[in-house]
Design an enzyme around this catalytic site. Structure first.
Site, short mmCIF file in Angstrom:
data_model
loop_
_atom_site.label_atom_id
_atom_site.label_comp_id
_atom_site.label_asym_id
_atom_site.label_seq_id
_atom_site.Cartn_x
_atom_site.Cartn_y
_atom_site.Cartn_z
N ASP A 22 -31.55 -16.46 -27.81
CA ASP A 22 -32.28 -16.26 -26.56
C ASP A 22 -33.77 -16.42 -26.84
O ASP A 22 -34.23 -16.18 -27.94
CB ASP A 22 -31.99 -14.88 -25.96
CG ASP A 22 -32.29 -14.85 -24.46
OD1 ASP A 22 -31.35 -15.08 -23.67
OD2 ASP A 22 -33.46 -14.63 -24.08
N TYR A 51 -33.59 -25.73 -8.31
CA TYR A 51 -32.43 -25.28 -9.11
C TYR A 51 -31.20 -26.13 -8.77
O TYR A 51 -30.52 -26.65 -9.67
CB TYR A 51 -32.18 -23.81 -8.79
CG TYR A 51 -30.96 -23.20 -9.43
CD1 TYR A 51 -30.93 -22.95 -10.79
CD2 TYR A 51 -29.86 -22.84 -8.66
CE1 TYR A 51 -29.82 -22.35 -11.38
CE2 TYR A 51 -28.75 -22.24 -9.23
CZ TYR A 51 -28.73 -22.00 -10.58
OH TYR A 51 -27.64 -21.42 -11.15
N1 SER Z 1 -26.61 -17.05 -8.46
C1 SER Z 1 -27.43 -18.23 -8.46
C2 SER Z 1 -28.66 -18.03 -7.68
O1 SER Z 1 -28.61 -17.25 -6.75
C3 SER Z 1 -26.67 -19.38 -7.90
O2 SER Z 1 -26.04 -20.06 -8.91
O3 SER Z 1 -29.62 -18.65 -7.93
#
Ligand code: SER
Length: 332
Positions: free
Chosen positions: A40, A149
Site C-alpha cells: 500500500d 472514475y
Molecule cells: N463504490 C464506488 C464508488 O462509489 C463505485 O465503484 O465510487
C-alpha cells in the site's frame, strides 16, 4: 487455488483500502499468511496488515519500485486494487486519471515482464452512464460514463481485454456494485453512505445522508464480494469468457430502505437527507444489475440480502468496536 500451490506468492496492491484489507486477510487464510504480500502507498491503519504477513510500502505509480517488488516476490497472482473512487476523482480529475490508468499500465506491463500467472483488477457499476438502461442493466449495453472514475474503469476494462488478446495475460475483473463491510471504511465513493450509516447507528448518532431517500443503487456485502473475487480467480481459464469485466449483482436498495432495515434493530435511529454532488453521480448509475453471465460462466450466486447484511453489520460493529469509526455528534 488451482494455480497457486503452497509456497507461491500473491501480491495485493492497495491492501490498506476497503476491499484490499479484507481480501488480504481472506487470501492469507487460504494461502498462508507468509505467501500473501500486502502493498500500500500508506502505512497500515490496522496493524494486522503488516503484523500478520509481509507488507511493503509501494506507490503503484513508481514503476521501478513496483518492478523491484515483482522481482523480489515473483508473485503468481497480483490483485491490483489501488484507485481513486468516484467522488474523489471528480475533485482531482487529472490525478484520478493518472493513478487509475498509469497504475494499471504499470501492473499489466510488470505482469507481462515477470510472467505473472493471474491478474485481478476491479471495475465498477460506474462504467455505465445516463443513457444506460438502469433496471437490470445488461452485460453489454450503452456505456457512457460521466465520471473520471467511470471513464478510467471503462477504458481499463478494454485494456485488460487487449492485454489478454495480445499478450495472453490471464486478466480477470468484476464490475462491483457498492461494497459494504464492517472491517474497513471506503473513501471518496458515491456508495459510501451505505457503510457510514451503520457506524452512525451503532454510535447512537443521527445520520445525514448525501443521497436522496429514494435513490436505488446496486450494493453487495463484503463476504459476497470476497467470494465472487475468489471464485472468479479460482475458476479454470476456459470458464472465463469475458475478459473485459463481469457484471456482478447481489441486492439493490435505497437510503430509505437501509434506514428501515437498521430501525428494525435500533428503532430510534434517525436519518436526514441533504443531497450533494454525489446525487448526480448516483443518478447516472444503474439501479440493479443483470449478472447472468457471471452465474452461467463460473457459477456466481450471492448469499446476503439487505436484512441479513444489516443484522451481520450491526452485530459485528457492536461486538468488535475496534472496527467502529471514531465519530462525534458533529460528524456527518
Ligand atoms: N463504490 C464506488 C464508488 O462509489 C463505485 O465503484 O465510487
Amino acid at each position: 487455488m488451482s494455480t497457486t500451490g503452497t509456497g507461491d506468492t500473491i501480491l495485493v496492491i492497495g491492501a490498506g483500502g476497503q476491499l484490499g484489507f479484507e481480501l488480504t486477510h481472506e487470501l492469507r487464510q487460504l494461502y498462508g499468511a507468509s505467501n500473501v504480500v500486502a502493498a500500500d502507498v500508506r502505512l497500515p491503519k490496522h496493524p494486522e496488515l503488516a503484523d500478520a504477513g509481509p507488507f511493503v510500502q509501494l506507490d503503484v505509480l513508481d514503476k521501478a519500485g513496483l518492478g523491484a517488488v515483482m522481482q523480489r516476490y515473483k508473485p503468481k497472482q497480483v490483485y491490483h486494487l489501488a484507485a481513486l473512487l468516484s467522488a474523489t476523482a471528480e475533485k482531482n480529475p487529472k490525478f484520478g486519471w493518472e493513478l487509475n490508468m498509469d497504475g494499471l499500465f504499470n501492473v499489466l506491463d510488470a505482469a507481462v515482464e515477470h510472467g505473472t500467472g493471474r491478474i485481478y483488477w476491479p471495475s465498477s457499476i460506474a462504467v455505465f452512464g445516463p443513457n444506460t438502461p438502469r433496471d437490470n442493466t445488461p452485460q453489454y449495453t450503452v456505456m457512457d460514463p460521466g465520471t473520471i472514475y467511470g471513464i478510467s474503469k471503462q477504458a481499463g476494462e478494454l485494456w485488460l481485454d487487449w492485454y489478454y488478446r495480445k499478450h495472453g495475460l490471464d486478466v480477470r475483473s468484476l464490475r462491483y456494485p457498492g461494497l459494504i463491510g464492517y472491517k474497513s471504511l471506503p473513501g471518496g465513493g458515491t456508495t459510501d453512505y451505505a457503510v457510514d450509516i451503520y457506524h452512525h447507528a451503532v454510535h447512537g448518532l443521527p445520520y445525514q445522508c448525501f443521497l436522496q431517500e429514494d435513490t436505488y443503487l446496486p450494493m453487495m456485502y463484503m463476504p459476497d464480494a470476497l467470494k465472487a473475487t475468489l471464485d472468479l480467480m479460482h475458476a479454470p481459464a476456459e470458464q472465463i469468457k469475458i475478459r473485459t469485466s463481469y457484471n456482478l449483482g447481489a441486492m439493490s436498495f435505497s437510503p430509505r430502505e437501509i434506514t428501515q432495515s437498521i430501525q428494525q434493530h435500533i428503532p430510534d435511529f434517525e436519518v436526514t437527507y441533504q443531497p450533494d454532488s454525489r446525487q448526480q453521480i448516483a443518478d447516472s448509475w444503474p439501479k440493479s444489475i443483470d449478472d447472468s453471465r457471471a452465474r452461467q460462466d463460473w457459477g456466481w450466486t450471492p448469499q446476503f440480502d439487505l436484512g441479513a447484511m444489516t443484522a451481520d453489520m450491526l452485530k459485528h460493529l457492536q461486538e468488535e468496536p475496534q472496527y467502529l469509526a471514531p465519530l462525534t455528534a458533529e460528524a456527518k
